[in-house]
Design an enzyme around this catalytic site. Structure first.
Site, mmCIF file in Angstrom:
data_model
loop_
_atom_site.group_PDB
_atom_site.id
_atom_site.type_symbol
_atom_site.label_atom_id
_atom_site.label_comp_id
_atom_site.label_asym_id
_atom_site.label_seq_id
_atom_site.Cartn_x
_atom_site.Cartn_y
_atom_site.Cartn_z
ATOM 1 N N HIS A 136 38.724 51.032 37.177
ATOM 2 C CA HIS A 136 37.961 51.554 37.240
ATOM 3 C C HIS A 136 37.371 52.828 36.233
ATOM 4 O O HIS A 136 36.154 52.823 35.726
ATOM 5 C CB HIS A 136 37.328 52.370 39.027
ATOM 6 C CG HIS A 136 37.271 51.783 40.025
ATOM 7 N ND1 HIS A 136 38.177 51.747 40.996
ATOM 8 C CD2 HIS A 136 36.450 50.309 40.185
ATOM 9 C CE1 HIS A 136 38.190 50.611 41.636
ATOM 10 N NE2 HIS A 136 37.074 50.003 41.519
ATOM 11 N N LYS B 246 46.281 48.048 47.309
ATOM 12 C CA LYS B 246 46.825 48.945 47.729
ATOM 13 C C LYS B 246 47.714 48.722 48.811
ATOM 14 O O LYS B 246 49.114 49.141 48.776
ATOM 15 C CB LYS B 246 45.929 49.342 49.309
ATOM 16 C CG LYS B 246 45.373 49.883 49.134
ATOM 17 C CD LYS B 246 43.982 50.525 50.771
ATOM 18 C CE LYS B 246 43.386 51.702 50.393
ATOM 19 N NZ LYS B 246 42.847 51.730 51.524
ATOM 20 N N CYS C 47 41.036 30.889 46.840
ATOM 21 C CA CYS C 47 40.464 31.984 45.919
ATOM 22 C C CYS C 47 41.218 33.143 44.856
ATOM 23 O O CYS C 47 42.699 33.379 45.220
ATOM 24 C CB CYS C 47 39.743 33.424 46.266
ATOM 25 S SG CYS C 47 39.221 34.334 45.291
ATOM 26 N N CYS D 214 35.220 38.009 47.253
ATOM 27 C CA CYS D 214 34.527 38.350 46.502
ATOM 28 C C CYS D 214 33.142 38.128 46.877
ATOM 29 O O CYS D 214 32.149 38.005 46.189
ATOM 30 C CB CYS D 214 34.375 36.960 45.626
ATOM 31 S SG CYS D 214 36.022 36.779 45.070
ATOM 32 N N HIS E 142 40.951 53.986 40.867
ATOM 33 C CA HIS E 142 41.634 53.928 40.317
ATOM 34 C C HIS E 142 41.854 54.112 38.183
ATOM 35 O O HIS E 142 40.764 53.937 38.543
ATOM 36 C CB HIS E 142 42.696 52.439 40.513
ATOM 37 C CG HIS E 142 42.076 51.131 40.429
ATOM 38 N ND1 HIS E 142 42.159 50.290 39.775
ATOM 39 C CD2 HIS E 142 42.068 50.540 42.092
ATOM 40 C CE1 HIS E 142 41.284 49.250 39.746
ATOM 41 N NE2 HIS E 142 41.665 49.547 41.456
ATOM 42 N N HIS F 223 41.942 36.394 45.115
ATOM 43 C CA HIS F 223 42.315 37.720 45.882
ATOM 44 C C HIS F 223 43.511 36.846 47.144
ATOM 45 O O HIS F 223 43.986 36.710 47.688
ATOM 46 C CB HIS F 223 41.466 37.492 46.813
ATOM 47 C CG HIS F 223 39.857 38.108 46.344
ATOM 48 N ND1 HIS F 223 39.339 37.537 45.865
ATOM 49 C CD2 HIS F 223 40.228 39.958 46.560
ATOM 50 C CE1 HIS F 223 38.074 38.731 46.001
ATOM 51 N NE2 HIS F 223 39.054 39.993 46.371
ATOM 52 N N CYS G 132 34.436 33.577 50.200
ATOM 53 C CA CYS G 132 36.016 33.961 50.360
ATOM 54 C C CYS G 132 35.104 35.906 50.207
ATOM 55 O O CYS G 132 34.031 35.731 49.931
ATOM 56 C CB CYS G 132 36.177 34.326 48.673
ATOM 57 S SG CYS G 132 37.252 35.508 48.260
ATOM 58 N N LYS H 258 49.037 42.531 39.837
ATOM 59 C CA LYS H 258 47.763 43.267 40.096
ATOM 60 C C LYS H 258 48.133 44.620 40.428
ATOM 61 O O LYS H 258 48.653 44.172 41.246
ATOM 62 C CB LYS H 258 46.537 42.311 40.479
ATOM 63 C CG LYS H 258 45.267 42.091 40.052
ATOM 64 C CD LYS H 258 44.917 40.758 41.184
ATOM 65 C CE LYS H 258 43.554 40.899 41.234
ATOM 66 N NZ LYS H 258 42.031 40.067 41.720
HETATM 67 N N1 MSP Z 1 30.182 46.093 42.720
HETATM 68 C C1 MSP Z 1 31.006 44.916 41.920
HETATM 69 C C2 MSP Z 1 30.354 44.954 40.649
HETATM 70 C C3 MSP Z 1 28.848 45.171 40.790
HETATM 71 S S1 MSP Z 1 28.078 45.350 39.513
HETATM 72 C C4 MSP Z 1 26.309 45.065 40.043
HETATM 73 C C5 MSP Z 1 32.670 45.583 41.671
HETATM 74 N N2 MSP Z 1 32.945 46.713 42.167
HETATM 75 S S2 MSP Z 1 34.589 46.850 41.738
HETATM 76 O O1 MSP Z 1 34.718 47.743 42.541
HETATM 77 O O2 MSP Z 1 35.709 45.340 42.436
HETATM 78 O O3 MSP Z 1 34.347 46.774 40.499
HETATM 79 C C6 MSP Z 1 34.980 45.699 39.482
HETATM 80 C C7 MSP Z 1 35.358 46.100 38.371
HETATM 81 O O4 MSP Z 1 36.265 47.645 38.674
HETATM 82 C C8 MSP Z 1 35.908 45.491 37.131
HETATM 83 O O5 MSP Z 1 34.693 44.702 36.183
HETATM 84 C C9 MSP Z 1 36.105 46.732 36.282
HETATM 85 O O6 MSP Z 1 35.015 46.935 35.483
HETATM 86 C C10 MSP Z 1 37.116 47.090 37.305
HETATM 87 N N3 MSP Z 1 39.074 47.369 37.079
HETATM 88 C C11 MSP Z 1 38.519 47.147 38.484
HETATM 89 N N4 MSP Z 1 40.468 46.379 38.663
HETATM 90 C C12 MSP Z 1 40.476 46.413 36.889
HETATM 91 C C13 MSP Z 1 41.746 46.817 36.621
HETATM 92 N N5 MSP Z 1 42.633 46.451 37.336
HETATM 93 N N6 MSP Z 1 41.358 46.788 35.068
HETATM 94 C C14 MSP Z 1 40.660 47.322 34.843
HETATM 95 N N7 MSP Z 1 39.323 46.824 34.748
HETATM 96 C C15 MSP Z 1 39.265 47.019 36.574
HETATM 97 O O7 MSP Z 1 33.201 44.399 41.319
#
Ligand code: MSP
Length: 635
Positions: free
Chosen positions: A22, A299, A144, A130, A19, A147, A127, A296
């Protein structure tokens, strides 16, 4: 020779589709990577997917696939998304890659040999979201904070990493390197966390509970905790321990993450590296969250914003520009399509788009597409040149400090300065009176535009390359570097400048009346619609119709009910009130789209659409050039 640069994104979990959150992290990394390339550095850019752990197993089960089938599918979605967003990553790592698994086991062995791993019974608050244990004081109202779920109490014997041993060292490292974690608010957050005693980290899961992971090198009944596995991707991808990439890039490593994963990156990871005897990364750059409707994205709330959809409607570079312009790196931002459209129309279509098109038009009109030389510059010309050259230095500093929005504001100050310079110098007047001045003015406009295009390249690579191409400057598909544009006037067009269609078409905003009870919906549409194929065109059943009757619809200020003969007689509702009277319509022949899905308007079922041309308030029906039998096919 400048230092190399190594940038990473988080490796994303494959339990959800990508999304805008990412997309933002990955675009930020891409912008930085391109910026360092612009300065002439050798760079390496890494992204990838995190594929082990409880969460992935649960998602795989839900979708009726094995974990392997499932991770292959979602990882592929991420991998395929990035080229569409023009992401210039050099490598895409998966934690299920054999090389990564080998590196994780090698590091675990090293940490174990150093005496930093022990086995113990543990009961803690876990959790699943996390994938980690929480301490009581980290929970908010027993839940948490990320979440909003109550953690489960899990008690089991596991392996632990002596993280506590590195607490003082880490505090000292952060104090001695003030920009190790940035912006400052996140550095302070980590330091404040480190004020309390640091607990050791549970780094294993018994295979009896979870088998989808990397087996510990010293006990095959356990797999590695997903965070201990995932963080190591940053070095396994560049060939740790003795690959050339590791030696060259690791000392210059910068991680990009959002605030949600500050603790694993700001605490676990440096301690792991220290314990394994590996140099610590250089910077951790932490950004805020994109929220939707002040909450936030999730889904379950159905408010997840898809980058591909936005890009399809508004264009990739407009989307990239908006994300970087509207978020202050480090702070949260609210996403809205209205704000996106506002930026496109004001900054891109008006300011930048106009500048490019009026500049190129003038070079064509006055110099047949060939850039003239400059005569002796006057004060106003020197002032513009100085602002443009100053901009390069300001931009470099801002970009190195992740102040992307400020870098863009600085570029736009110069864009608006050139636009004003054009208005004041009025080249169209000079064209009649002073050819020398005209050459000097046009030269200064184009030189400044060249600098603007180079600085925009990290943010909007496609558009910047188009501008450079139109300026006749594109060198074998390579964008201009900072050094090329710093040398004012040196880089000359090798071919004539090209006039081209608008770079950023304005987005029309149409206020549409929403369905009953719902808020009005805004429809936005690009003026330049995507092409349709001939086959798609052929699906339209266009016919000549003769209007037999026309009557008002009670309660409607716009609509008339028409009876139209299109081979068969049918009712078609049309918004013609105020443009045609009921009396003048019968007998007229019109063009009708006959296979439009029937729709009820003001209680009347309409079967088809009468075509008309619209210009502001004026509406005129389209009619055949001569009488035709009703029902004649239009093709
Ligand atoms: N797999 C772990 C990261 C491991 S790194 C060694 C993880 N994955 S995640 O899919 O949950 O990705 C988290 C990251 O996605 C956040 O740190 C950020 O970079 C990005 N984002 C996810 N949601 C976000 C927003 N709503 N806004 C901005 N960035 C966000 O955690």
């Amino acid at each position: 020779m400048s230092e190399p640069f190594y940038v990473t994104t988080p490796i994303y979990y494959v339990n959800a589709e990508p999304h805008i959150g990412h997309a933002y992290s990955t675009i930020v990394a891409d912008v930085l990577n391109r910026f360092y390339r612009l300065t002439g550095c050798k760079t390496f850019f890494l992204t990838g997917t995190d594929e082990h752990g409880d969460k992935i197993v649960a998602s795989a089960e839900k979708s009726g696939q094995t974990p392997k089938e499932y991770v292959d599918r979602i990882s592929h979605l991420f991998r395929m998304l990035w080229p569409k967003l023009n992401i210039s990553n050099d490598y895409f790592i998966r934690t299920t890659d054999q090389n990564h698994k080998d590196t994780v086991r090698r590091i675990l062995s090293k940490v174990n040999e150093n005496g930093d791993i022990y086995f113990s019974d543990y009961e803690g608050l876990y959790c699943v979201g996390c994938e980690r244990f929480y301490t009581q004081r980290e929970l908010v109202d027993g839940k948490c904070p990320d979440h909003q779920t109550e953690p489960e109490v899990i008690g089991e014997a596991n392996y632990f990493f002596r993280m506590s041993k590195y607490q003082d060292w880490l505090i000292d490292h952060i104090n001695r390197h003030p920009d190790f974690i940035r912006p400052e608010r996140y550095r302070n957050e980590v330091l404040s966390f480190l004020k309390e005693p640091l607990e050791d980290l549970c780094i294993s899961r018994p295979k009896s509970r979870l088998s989808w992971g990397i087996t510990l090198p010293f006990d095959e009944n356990f797999v590695t905790y997903v965070w201990f596995d995932a963080l190591i991707n940053y070095i396994s991808a560049i060939g740790f321990p003795d690959g050339e990439g590791f030696e060259k890039f690791w000392p210059f490593s910068q991680h990009i993450i959002a605030k949600d994963i500050l603790k694993p990156h700001g605490i676990y990871w440096p301690c792991m590296l220290k314990s394994a005897g590996i140099e610590i990364y250089q910077h951790l750059n932490v950004h805020g969250y994109w929220n939707v409707n002040e909450g936030k994205m999730s889904k379950s709330l159905g408010n997840v914003v898809s980058p591909l959809q936005l890009m399809d409607v508004y264009g990739l570079d407009a989307f990239r520009y908006f994300l970087l312009r509207d978020m202050v790196f480090g702070l949260d931002s609210e996403f809205s399509e209205e704000a996106l459209v506002g930026r496109i129309n004001a900054d891109l279509a008006n300011d930048l788009g106009n500048l490019v098109s009026r500049s190129l038009t003038m070079v064509h009109k006055y110099f047949k597409g060939k850039l003239p030389d400059s005569g002796a510059p006057e004060e106003a010309d020197k002032d513009l040149k100085e602002s443009a050259l100053d901009l390069i230095d300001r931009y470099e500093t801002l970009m190195k400090n992740q102040a992307f929005h400020k870098a863009l504001i600085a570029i736009w100050e110069v864009i608006s300065k050139v636009n004003k310079y054009i208005d004041t110098m009025a080249p169209w007047v000079l064209a009649k009176s002073d050819c020398d001045r005209l050459s000097t003015v046009i030269f200064h406009i184009v030189e400044t535009l060249k600098i603007v295009s180079a600085l925009l390249w990290p943010f909007m690579p496609g558009s910047a390359e188009k501008i450079q191409d139109q300026l006749g400057l594109a060198k074998k598909g390579e964008a201009l570097k900072l050094d090329d544009v710093r040398a004012w006037g040196k880089e000359r067009a090798e071919k004539p400048l090209v006039k081209a269609p608008a770079l950023f078409p304005r987005i029309e905003e149409k206020g549409l009346k929403g369905e009953a009870g719902k808020a009005p919906r805004k429809e936005t549409r690009k003026k330049e619609e995507p092409m349709i194929s001939f086959k798609e065109f052929q699906k339209m059943d266009l016919r000549i119709g003769t209007i037999r009757e026309a009557e008002a619809i009670p309660g409607s200020k716009k609509l008339l009910k028409l009876t139209v003969d299109v081979g068969d007689e049918r009712t078609v509702v049309a918004g013609l009130v105020g443009h045609y009277s009921e009396a003048e319509l019968p007998g007229k022949q019109v063009l009708v789209l006959a296979n439009l899905e029937p729709v009820k308007l003001m209680g009347v079922e309409s079967r088809g659409m009468v075509l008309a041309a619209e210009d502001g308030d004026d509406v005129r029906l389209l009619m055949p050039d001569g009488n035709m039998p009703p029902g004649s096919i239009v093709k």
